[in-house]
Design a protein around this motif. Structure first.
Motif, short mmCIF file in Angstrom:
data_model
loop_
_atom_site.label_atom_id
_atom_site.label_comp_id
_atom_site.label_asym_id
_atom_site.label_seq_id
_atom_site.Cartn_x
_atom_site.Cartn_y
_atom_site.Cartn_z
N TRP A 1 -37.89 28.34 -20.05
CA TRP A 1 -36.76 28.89 -19.31
C TRP A 1 -36.52 28.08 -18.04
CZ3 TRP A 1 -33.16 31.65 -21.32
CH2 TRP A 1 -33.42 32.62 -22.29
N PRO B 1 -26.54 31.72 -34.11
CA PRO B 1 -27.94 31.55 -33.71
C PRO B 1 -28.21 32.17 -32.35
CG PRO B 1 -26.99 29.45 -34.45
CD PRO B 1 -25.87 30.44 -34.36
N PRO C 1 -31.64 32.38 -30.48
CA PRO C 1 -33.08 32.30 -30.23
C PRO C 1 -33.43 33.08 -28.97
CG PRO C 1 -32.01 30.22 -29.68
CD PRO C 1 -30.98 31.08 -30.34
N LYS D 1 -29.12 11.81 -19.21
CA LYS D 1 -28.87 13.16 -18.66
C LYS D 1 -28.47 13.14 -17.19
CE LYS D 1 -33.82 13.85 -18.30
NZ LYS D 1 -34.96 14.51 -18.90
N MET E 1 -28.69 14.82 -28.66
CA MET E 1 -29.08 14.83 -27.25
C MET E 1 -27.85 14.86 -26.35
SD MET E 1 -32.13 15.28 -27.69
CE MET E 1 -32.76 15.39 -26.01
N LEU F 1 -26.64 18.31 -25.99
CA LEU F 1 -27.62 19.07 -25.21
C LEU F 1 -27.49 18.77 -23.72
CD1 LEU F 1 -30.10 20.92 -25.38
CD2 LEU F 1 -31.49 18.89 -25.75
N TYR F 2 -27.38 17.48 -23.39
CA TYR F 2 -27.25 17.10 -21.98
C TYR F 2 -25.95 17.65 -21.39
CZ TYR F 2 -31.15 13.88 -22.74
OH TYR F 2 -32.38 13.35 -23.03
N ASP G 1 -26.24 21.50 -21.09
CA ASP G 1 -27.18 21.85 -20.03
C ASP G 1 -26.57 21.60 -18.65
OD1 ASP G 1 -29.99 22.84 -19.78
OD2 ASP G 1 -30.05 21.14 -18.40
N ARG H 1 -24.35 24.42 -17.49
CA ARG H 1 -24.92 25.72 -17.09
C ARG H 1 -24.51 26.06 -15.66
NH1 ARG H 1 -30.96 24.78 -17.84
NH2 ARG H 1 -31.12 26.77 -16.75
N LEU I 1 -27.80 20.04 -36.45
CA LEU I 1 -28.58 20.26 -35.23
C LEU I 1 -27.66 20.43 -34.02
CD1 LEU I 1 -31.48 17.67 -35.72
CD2 LEU I 1 -31.52 20.12 -36.21
N MET J 1 -26.42 23.91 -34.06
CA MET J 1 -27.46 24.88 -33.71
C MET J 1 -27.75 24.84 -32.21
SD MET J 1 -30.82 25.75 -35.81
CE MET J 1 -32.11 26.84 -35.16
N VAL J 2 -27.81 23.65 -31.65
CA VAL J 2 -28.03 23.52 -30.21
C VAL J 2 -26.87 24.16 -29.44
CG1 VAL J 2 -28.01 21.86 -28.31
CG2 VAL J 2 -29.54 21.50 -30.25
N LEU K 1 -24.60 26.50 -30.32
CA LEU K 1 -24.49 27.96 -30.40
C LEU K 1 -25.69 28.63 -29.74
CD1 LEU K 1 -22.91 28.33 -33.94
CD2 LEU K 1 -21.78 28.38 -31.71
N SER K 2 -26.84 27.99 -29.82
CA SER K 2 -28.02 28.56 -29.15
C SER K 2 -27.85 28.52 -27.64
CB SER K 2 -29.28 27.79 -29.55
OG SER K 2 -29.55 27.93 -30.92
N TRP K 3 -27.31 27.41 -27.12
CA TRP K 3 -27.10 27.30 -25.68
C TRP K 3 -26.14 28.40 -25.20
CZ3 TRP K 3 -31.03 24.49 -25.18
CH2 TRP K 3 -31.38 23.94 -23.96
N SER L 1 -25.82 31.36 -26.67
CA SER L 1 -26.58 32.62 -26.68
C SER L 1 -27.55 32.70 -25.52
CB SER L 1 -27.37 32.75 -27.99
OG SER L 1 -26.53 32.73 -29.10
N LEU L 2 -28.25 31.58 -25.26
CA LEU L 2 -29.32 31.60 -24.25
C LEU L 2 -28.77 31.69 -22.83
CD1 LEU L 2 -31.61 28.80 -25.75
CD2 LEU L 2 -32.28 31.19 -25.45
N PHE L 3 -27.63 31.00 -22.59
CA PHE L 3 -27.19 30.86 -21.19
C PHE L 3 -25.80 31.42 -20.94
CE2 PHE L 3 -30.32 27.46 -21.97
CZ PHE L 3 -31.27 27.88 -21.08
#
Lengths: 313, 313
Positions: free
Chosen positions: A89, A135, A137, B61, B101, B104-105, B108, B111, B147, B150-151, B153-155, B157-159
């Motif tokens: 996190w 998804p 997680p 990044k 990546m 993801l960068y 992220d 955020r 991938l 998945m990254v 949609l997960s980002w 959900s997570l953030f």
């Protein structure tokens, strides 16, 4: 398993200075293998002098390629990675980079050597997507382990590599573990040595977990390297749920010290690490846990009694 | 869609010098948005002088974080990526690093700005794992897009980010496309200009594909940026299957030149890009294709006639 199968074989172990890594290096060394211990920093742990220590940043694909070219392993045990949910996190990018790109760089470098057999050590905490749902997680760590598995198995399918996935539950044993058994044993040792009186806080006595001695897990990884079926995911668990109350009672029975404990209540049931559905897979290969839970706890307690002054190693 | 919704909004477009990117920059610029065109190299394409061009390596990044901090976008359209299946076999690491990546960068870095709405442009060729089976993507590209999704949609959900996934099928239009329509149009223009007589080889006349004009796709991305539901995957397709024979006949009807063709036989049916199951999702948001297939082909032909000498731009 016939130990002779490993004699003289080149076994490359990543994450070698970590909790499981130290036990793995010791085991494969003892089985007669020619072990290369891959570490990020050479000053974390002092290996036996017969072990070849190789310093490598697994997030650097050039270093990883050079590592494989240099060692030309027969077997690879990939233990390296970030394993802390809270840290995931705090720095989600780091856990994704470390857990996903490292395995990708490693498996890509291994395309040169189709006979190599590799065990990737995942986690029972990996996220499993539900078909037809977005998804979700629970934390970045679970996502990283899901991606690590998908990359590993896809690389196997795409490039014909021999890759087994191991999914350990809660591993316990001597060394730098931050699991509940080690934390509680350190509390016991602290009470013995300093008369510490602050209570150790735990959740409900009835909360259960599947615990497996790290040495049994390492033997499971060896069995998978030698005889696992490529593309298969193997849970590495004891199959026995232990309650926190049982752990506390056992540890307290091993000391004469006054050890204050505080139970903070709510029971939450098993954490799912020991889910049984695929447990027979490893047993069919001849593996079963050999170290009793009591012996595991006794060894942890002996270790922390001896090392209490340097638990941060 | 009311074009005024985009007036003065800061729209950041990655992969801006690519085939779709150039059309996207043109569209959002025309809609009054304050466009930042993100490119890896500044010398690939000359944008209108009102467009802010920002050079950034999305695999770095730190550069990505600085990009977001500098632009503070309202909307992000992520088009950058490696899109060649053959290249993904030649250098699988590169396609994974670039497609996974980079997203993801980017996410992220975003955020910091929870109000930003982002469209990630995936692909209908992405691999969809079958539950209970070992992942077996047909090529590294399909894995990279799985991938990436998945990254993304997960980002979300997570953030708690606002992220829509767009999955275009076969986009066609003027510019540096390597799709079948552009290749065939270049052959026609070459026959017109140089009397080229070598036959253009195609598979079965009955093979069908779903084609969509890239300008219609860009309008779909705009609709999704403004009104898409976060976490949803939107196919961006015409819903109409066209046969290769129909394309050839249409293009040949637009020229007086002798254009030799060779049909190599086997029909393979649709490529699946136009699968209908989720097509209504975008239509419910008011989007539908506006450019006829004939007009798309005519525009491609005009473009290659004008640029035949520099098709490698």
């Amino acid at each position: 398993m016939d130990g002779a199968e490993l004699t003289g074989k080149k076994v490359l172990i990543t994450g070698a200075s970590g909790f499981t890594g130290r036990h793995a290096v010791h085991y494969f060394q003892g089985a007669g293998a020619d072990v290369t211990a891959v570490v990020r920093r050479p000053d974390i742990y002092a290996f036996d002098e017969k072990v070849s220590v190789y310093v490598c940043d697994l997030n650097d694909k050039h270093q990883v390629r050079e590592l494989i070219r240099h060692v030309q392993p027969d077997y690879v045990l990939h233990l390296a990675g970030k394993n802390s949910v809270p840290d995931s996190w705090a720095n989600p990018l780091l856990v994704l980079e470390t857990n996903v790109m490292a395995v990708l760089y490693l498996l890509d470098a291994l395309r040169c050597c189709p006979d190599v057999r590799t065990v990737i050590v995942g986690s029972r905490l990996k996220y499993t997507p539900e078909p037809g749902h977005v998804p979700a997680p629970p934390h970045p760590y679970s996502l990283s382990k899901a991606l690590e598995e998908m990359v590993s198995l896809s690389w196997m399918s795409l490039f014909g590599q021999q890759i087994m996935l191991a999914e350990p539950g809660n591993l316990i044993g001597a060394g730098p573990s931050t699991g509940i058994c080690s934390l509680l044993a350190r509390h016991v040792a602290a009470c013995e040595q300093t008369g510490k009186t602050e209570a150790f806080r735990l959740s409900g006595r009835d909360n259960t977990r599947d615990f497996l001695d790290v040495r049994d897990a390492v033997r499971a990884y060896a069995v998978l390297l030698l005889h696992g079926t490529s593309g298969r995911v193997y849970p590495v668990v004891s199959g026995v749920e232990r309650s926190l109350g049982e752990i506390a009672d056992l540890l307290l029975s091993m000391t004469d010290a006054e050890v204050p404990m505080r139970w903070d209540g709510a029971s939450s049931g098993p954490d799912g690490a020991g889910k049984q559905e695929e447990l027979p897979a490893l047993r069919k290969l001849g593996w079963r846990p050999q170290i009793s839970f009591e012996d595991s706890l006794r060894d942890i307690l002996s270790d922390v009694r001896a090392h209490q002054g340097r638990i941060t190693e």
